[in-house]
Write a protein that holds these residues in place. Structure first.
Motif, PDB file in Angstrom:
ATOM      1  N   GLN A   2      18.540  71.753  38.477  1.00 47.27           N
ATOM      2  CA  GLN A   2      18.716  71.458  39.749  1.00 47.27           C
ATOM      3  C   GLN A   2      20.158  72.279  40.364  1.00 47.27           C
ATOM      4  O   GLN A   2      21.019  71.964  39.450  1.00 47.27           O
ATOM      5  CB  GLN A   2      18.849  69.978  40.134  1.00 47.27           C
ATOM      6  N   GLN A   4      22.911  71.975  43.275  1.00 53.06           N
ATOM      7  CA  GLN A   4      23.318  71.120  44.426  1.00 53.06           C
ATOM      8  C   GLN A   4      24.500  71.962  45.000  1.00 53.06           C
ATOM      9  O   GLN A   4      25.474  72.164  44.482  1.00 53.06           O
ATOM     10  CB  GLN A   4      23.751  69.855  44.121  1.00 53.06           C
ATOM     11  N   CYS A  21      28.873  74.410  43.952  1.00 53.91           N
ATOM     12  CA  CYS A  21      27.330  74.556  43.527  1.00 53.91           C
ATOM     13  C   CYS A  21      27.382  73.746  41.957  1.00 53.91           C
ATOM     14  O   CYS A  21      27.876  74.511  41.365  1.00 53.91           O
ATOM     15  CB  CYS A  21      26.853  75.780  43.531  1.00 53.91           C
ATOM     16  N   SER A  24      22.432  71.489  37.146  1.00 50.35           N
ATOM     17  CA  SER A  24      22.134  70.292  36.107  1.00 50.35           C
ATOM     18  C   SER A  24      20.681  70.569  35.537  1.00 50.35           C
ATOM     19  O   SER A  24      19.973  70.955  36.147  1.00 50.35           O
ATOM     20  CB  SER A  24      22.455  68.741  36.644  1.00 50.35           C
ATOM     21  N   GLY A  25      20.614  70.179  34.455  1.00 47.63           N
ATOM     22  CA  GLY A  25      19.162  70.087  33.804  1.00 47.63           C
ATOM     23  C   GLY A  25      19.360  70.184  32.190  1.00 47.63           C
ATOM     24  O   GLY A  25      20.130  70.703  31.725  1.00 47.63           O
ATOM     25  N   TYR A 107      16.760  80.172  39.333  1.00 45.06           N
ATOM     26  CA  TYR A 107      16.858  78.752  39.911  1.00 45.06           C
ATOM     27  C   TYR A 107      17.753  79.039  41.187  1.00 45.06           C
ATOM     28  O   TYR A 107      18.942  79.655  41.295  1.00 45.06           O
ATOM     29  CB  TYR A 107      17.472  77.704  39.120  1.00 45.06           C
ATOM     30  N   GLY A 109      19.474  76.789  44.563  1.00 47.96           N
ATOM     31  CA  GLY A 109      19.783  75.654  45.396  1.00 47.96           C
ATOM     32  C   GLY A 109      19.261  75.432  46.761  1.00 47.96           C
ATOM     33  O   GLY A 109      18.476  76.788  47.330  1.00 47.96           O
ATOM     34  N   GLN A 110      19.351  74.695  47.528  1.00 48.34           N
ATOM     35  CA  GLN A 110      18.766  74.362  48.882  1.00 48.34           C
ATOM     36  C   GLN A 110      19.576  75.253  49.974  1.00 48.34           C
ATOM     37  O   GLN A 110      18.973  75.213  51.109  1.00 48.34           O
ATOM     38  CB  GLN A 110      18.536  72.652  49.039  1.00 48.34           C
TER      39      GLN A 110
END
Length: 118
Positions: A2, A4, A21, A24-25, A107, A109-110
């Protein structure tokens, strides 16, 4: 994995903002961590990137000298300090991670919205 992103907001031209930013994971391995942005009606464009092992940082010409990317290794977090903001910096800012070392960003982020008023 993720990502963030946070720190966006509304600021007047000439002002500053700091984006964060956090990645994590359990399986996270970072080769590069980058910021991109997408302005309304435009394609997404590269802003800045850091290579995780060597710590090399690169910037788009449009932000060079105004934006500074830094990181906190322990927190798997990167920061984008944005100074002397211009209306043309208005965009949704996305962080991205190259987690596989294949040259792509695996990956995302939003996104966090940055609006610079004139």
């Amino acid at each position: 994995v993720q990502l963030q992103a946070s720190g966006g907001g509304l600021v007047q031209a000439g002002g500053s903002l700091r984006l964060s930013c956090a990645a994590s994971g359990l399986s996270l391995v970072i080769y590069r961590m980058a910021w991109f942005r997408q302005a309304p009606g435009k394609e997404r464009e590269f802003v800045s990137v850091i290579t995780w092992t060597g710590g090399k940082i690169f910037y788009a010409d449009s932000v060079k000298g105004r934006f500074t990317l830094s990181r906190d290794n322990d927190k798997n977090t990167v920061y984008l300090q944005m100074n002397s903001l211009k209306p043309e910096d208005t965009a949704v800012y996305y962080c991205a991670v190259d987690g596989l070392g294949r040259g792509n960003y695996d990956y995302w982020g939003q996104g966090t919205l940055v609006t610079v008023s004139s």
